[in-house]
Enzyme design. Structure first.
Site, PDB file in Angstrom:
ATOM      1  N   GLY A 254       0.769  -1.242   0.000  1.00 32.59           N
ATOM      2  CA  GLY A 254       0.000   0.000   0.000  1.00 32.59           C
ATOM      3  C   GLY A 254       0.793   1.282   0.000  1.00 32.59           C
ATOM      4  N   GLY A 255       0.470   2.143   0.975  1.00 31.91           N
ATOM      5  CA  GLY A 255       1.080   3.466   1.052  1.00 31.91           C
ATOM      6  C   GLY A 255       2.568   3.409   1.333  1.00 31.91           C
TER       7      GLY A 255
ATOM      8  N   VAL B  58      -7.058  -7.105   4.664  1.00 33.83           N
ATOM      9  CA  VAL B  58      -6.198  -8.282   4.483  1.00 33.83           C
ATOM     10  C   VAL B  58      -5.115  -7.922   3.462  1.00 33.83           C
ATOM     11  CG1 VAL B  58      -6.055 -10.693   3.803  1.00 33.83           C
ATOM     12  CG2 VAL B  58      -8.094  -9.853   5.002  1.00 33.83           C
TER      13      VAL B  58
ATOM     14  N   ILE C  35      -4.648  -5.227  12.568  1.00 38.42           N
ATOM     15  CA  ILE C  35      -4.680  -6.691  12.732  1.00 38.42           C
ATOM     16  C   ILE C  35      -3.410  -7.323  12.160  1.00 38.42           C
ATOM     17  CG2 ILE C  35      -5.905  -8.823  12.196  1.00 38.42           C
ATOM     18  CD1 ILE C  35      -7.376  -6.927  14.116  1.00 38.42           C
TER      19      ILE C  35
ATOM     20  N   LYS D 182       8.543 -13.600  18.035  1.00 40.76           N
ATOM     21  CA  LYS D 182       8.631 -14.998  18.470  1.00 40.76           C
ATOM     22  C   LYS D 182       9.845 -15.677  17.835  1.00 40.76           C
ATOM     23  CE  LYS D 182       6.214 -19.448  18.495  1.00 40.76           C
ATOM     24  NZ  LYS D 182       4.930 -20.164  18.306  1.00 40.76           N
TER      25      LYS D 182
ATOM     26  N   HIS E  76       8.187  12.508  56.105  1.00 37.45           N
ATOM     27  CA  HIS E  76       7.218  11.411  56.128  1.00 37.45           C
ATOM     28  C   HIS E  76       5.930  11.786  55.395  1.00 37.45           C
ATOM     29  CE1 HIS E  76       9.840   9.043  58.526  1.00 37.45           C
ATOM     30  NE2 HIS E  76       9.774   9.811  59.578  1.00 37.45           N
TER      31      HIS E  76
ATOM     32  N   GLY F 193      16.428  15.513  58.363  1.00 39.41           N
ATOM     33  CA  GLY F 193      16.288  14.453  57.366  1.00 39.41           C
ATOM     34  C   GLY F 193      15.148  14.781  56.423  1.00 39.41           C
TER      35      GLY F 193
ATOM     36  N   ARG G 217     -10.001  15.580  64.847  1.00 41.28           N
ATOM     37  CA  ARG G 217      -9.683  16.890  64.286  1.00 41.28           C
ATOM     38  C   ARG G 217      -9.212  17.870  65.364  1.00 41.28           C
ATOM     39  NH1 ARG G 217      -9.807  18.450  59.496  1.00 41.28           N
ATOM     40  NH2 ARG G 217     -10.779  16.460  58.962  1.00 41.28           N
TER      41      ARG G 217
ATOM     42  N   ARG H  36     -14.074  19.440  49.896  1.00 44.31           N
ATOM     43  CA  ARG H  36     -13.254  18.764  50.912  1.00 44.31           C
ATOM     44  C   ARG H  36     -11.863  18.488  50.342  1.00 44.31           C
ATOM     45  NH1 ARG H  36     -15.415  13.047  52.970  1.00 44.31           N
ATOM     46  NH2 ARG H  36     -14.241  12.350  51.144  1.00 44.31           N
TER      47      ARG H  36
END
Length: 502
Positions: free
Chosen positions: A33-34, A63, A124, A135, A264, A293, A426, A498
Site C-alpha cells: 500500500g502506502g 487483508v 490486525i 517470536k 514522612h 532528614g 480533628r 473537601r
C-alpha cells in the site's frame, strides 16, 4: 539468496531512507500500500507483497500480509530440517527483517473518534507480523519503533546482520508495544471498565519502606520519566521518592515562588516569597525541629543562596527537588554529595491518574486539581475577612490539601506557623498545630481539610489567637460551629470542597 525485509508502516517518517540503506546493504524490500508507494517514490526498488503471495490486497485493505508465504517466511525455524523442507516444498522464502508500526489507534481514540472510524484504526496484520517476528527473533529482526531504524541499519551495514542481543531486545520491545496497543483497544471498547497499566524501566531500590522489604520504581508505559537525578552519592530510596512526590505536588500548586520542607510525606513548613531563598528560609524556620532528614522542594530554580543556607545552618536535607539548578548552586552542592538533587518541571496539565493497591485490587482516581479562588469562598460569619486574611486562607488551603487527614494548618503572611496532621481526631490536629506554632499562632489563619464535627476545634483556635478559618462546611453541626466562631469573633469562610488525603 539475498535477505528480505518486509516494511509496512503507518507512520512513514524516515522509512524511505531506511529502505534505501537496506537495499544498499543487499536486502530485497517487500512492502504494501502506502508504504510501497513512499519507498518507490523515493527511487528505491521494492516488491509488492501481492506479487509474492499471488493474492491481491482485499476488503478495503483489511487483508494484506496474512498469507502463508508471508507469515511462513517470518515464522519458520532456520536450521530445522523439517521446517526447511516444508519451506522449500511450499516455495516459501525467508523474511529476515520485519518493520511495522501500527495504525494510530491511541491517537485516534484520544481525539474523541468513535464508531466505525475508530474500529478501522484497529491494526490486525501489523500486530500479527510483529508478534510472529518477535517470536522467531532467533532468526528474524523486528522493528516496531522509528527510533530503532538507525541502530538496526548501522549494525547491518557493519556486520551484515543484527546481533542476537539486539534481536532479543527488539523482540521484548515489540511484545511491550503489542501488549499496550491491545490494552488501549480493550480500554476503549469497554468504555474504561477494563484497563491495563504497563510498568517499564525498572529502577531497583536498595529496599522498600523498611530494610527487610523489596522495592523498585517503574515508569508507566506511554509517559516519559518526569524527574532526573542530578546528584546522588547514595541512591534515592523508596521513602525519598514518596516524600519527594508529596513535596513536589505541594509546591507546584503555587504560582508564587514557594518552598516546602516535607517529612514522612507531610509538610513541616511551607512559605511563599518573591525570593526563593527567603521562601526556603521561612519554610525551614516554620518548624526547625521537624525539618531533620527533610525533603526540600522549590518551585523555582535552586540558587546558590539556598544551598548556602542549607550548608551554613547544617540542615540535614535528604533531597532537594527543583525545576533547575544554577551553575554555582551545583558547584556548591558537590561539596555536600550526600544531598540528593533531583530536577523536575511542574506539570503544565494536571490530569494525572492515581493508582493505589488495596484489598488485593487497585483503587483509581484522578488527581485533586481543584483550584480555589476568592470567588469560591462563602463568608458564613458576621465578621468579614480582610484581603490579607483571604490571601493567607487560600495559601493555607493549598498546604492542608497535601497534609494527611485529619489535617489542620495555621499560617500567617504566607508562611505556615503550625501544622497538625494524621490524627484520628480533628481537635487533636488543632492542638498539635497550636503547640507547633506557639506564639506564632497569634493572628494566624487556620485551614481544615474537612468540616468540623464539633465546635471544640474553634474553641482551641480562639485560645491560640486564630483570626480566621477556612473549611469545607457541610457538617450537621455547621450552625453550632458558625455560632461558636461568631461568639469568639473569628472570621470563617467555607469552600464547599473537601480536601482529604489518606
Amino acid at each position: 539468496m539475498p535477505k528480505r525485509a518486509l516494511i509496512s508502516v503507518s507512520d512513514k517518517t524516515g522509512v524511505a531512507e531506511f529502505a534505501k540503506r537496506l537495499l544498499a546493504a543487499g536486502y530485497e524490500i517487500l512492502s504494501t500500500g502506502g508504504t510501497l508507494k513512499a519507498i518507490s517514490d523515493a527511487g528505491v526498488k521494492v516488491v509488492a507483497v501481492d506479487d509474492v503471495t499471488g493474492f491481491p490486497e482485499c476488503f478495503s485493505g483489511r487483508v494484506k500480509t496474512m498469507h502463508p508465504k508471508i507469515m511462513g517466511g517470518v515464522l519458520y525455524r532456520r536450521g530445522d530440517s523439517e521446517h526447511e523442507a516444508q519451506a522449500k516444498e511450499l516455495e516459501i522464502e525467508s523474511i529476515d527483517l520485519v518493520v511495522v508500526n501500527l495504525y494510530p489507534f491511541e491517537e485516534t481514540y484520544n481525539k474523541g473518534v468513535t464508531g466505525d472510524e475508530l474500529i478501522e484504526q484497529i491494526d490486525i496484520g501489523g500486530p500479527t507480523l510483529l508478534r510472529s517476528a518477535a517470536k522467531n527473533h532467533k532468526h528474524v529482526t523486528v522493528v516496531c519503533e522509528i527510533e530503532d531504524y538507525d541502530r538496526v541499519i548501522e549494525e547491518i551495514e557493519k556486520s551484515g546482520d543484527t546481533s542476537m542481543q539486539t534481536r532479543a531486545e527488539l523482540a521484548a520491545k515489540t511484545f511491550l508495544r503489542t501488549t499496550t496497543y491491545d490494552a488501549a483497544i480493550m480500554n476503549a471498547l469497554s468504555g474504561g471498565a477494563r484497563r491495563s497499566t504497563t510498568l517499564i524501566n525498572e529502577l531497583p531500590l536498595r529496599y522498600g519502606e523498611n530494610p527487610h522489604q523489596w522495592g523498585a520504581y517503574f515508569d508507566v508505559y506511554g509517559t516519559d520519566r518526569a524527574w532526573k537525578v542530578i546528584q546522588e552519592e547514595k541512591q534515592m530510596s523508596y521513602l525519598n521518592i514518596l516524600d519527594a512526590d508529596g513535596a513536589w505536588n505541594l509546591v507546584c500548586e503555587y504560582s508564587d515562588p514557594t518552598a516546602a520542607c516535607i517529612k514522612h510525606a507531610n509538610p513541616s513548613g511551607v512559605a511563599s516569597h518573591e525570593d526563593i531563598s527567603e521562601a526556603f528560609q521561612r519554610c525551614y524556620d516554620a518548624d526547625r525541629l521537624s525539618a531533620f532528614g527533610v525533603i526540600v522542594a522549590l518551585n523555582r530554580p535552586c540558587t546558590k543562596a539556598v544551598i548556602e543556607k542549607i550548608v551554613d545552618q547544617k540542615i540535614f536535607a535528604e533531597v532537594i527537588i527543583a525545576p533547575g539548578y544554577d551553575d554555582d548552586a551545583l558547584e556548591l552542592l558537590k561539596k555536600k554529595p550526600k544531598i540528593r538533587a533531583v530536577e523536575m518541571q511542574c506539570p503544565k496539565q494536571k490530569d494525572h491518574i492515581m493508582y493505589r493497591s488495596m484489598l488485593g485490587g487497585i483503587l483509581v482516581q484522578d488527581q485533586d486539581t481543584k483550584v480555589l479562588t476568592k470567588d469560591d469562598l462563602t463568608v458564613v460569619t458576621d465578621a468579614k475577612p480582610t484581603d490579607s486574611q483571604i490571601d493567607d486562607l487560600l495559601f493555607a488551603w493549598l498546604v492542608v490539601k497535601h497534609a494527611k487527614s485529619n489535617a489542620i494548618v495555621f499560617a500567617k503572611d504566607k508562611i505556615t506557623t503550625g501544622i497538625g496532621c494524621g490524627q484520628t481526631s480533628r481537635v487533636d490536629s488543632t492542638i498539635i498545630a497550636a503547640r507547633r506554632a506557639g506564639e506564632k499562632a497569634q493572628g494566624s489563619v487556620m485551614a481544615s481539610d474537612a468540616f468540623f464535627p464539633f465546635a471544640d476545634s474553634i474553641e482551641e483556635a480562639a485560645k491560640n489567637g486564630i483570626s480566621a478559618i477556612i473549611q469545607p462546611g457541610g457538617s450537621i453541626r455547621d450552625e453550632e460551629v458558625i455560632a461558636k466562631a461568631n461568639e469568639l469573633g473569628i472570621v470563617m469562610v467555607t469552600t464547599g470542597v473537601r480536601a482529604f488525603k489518606h
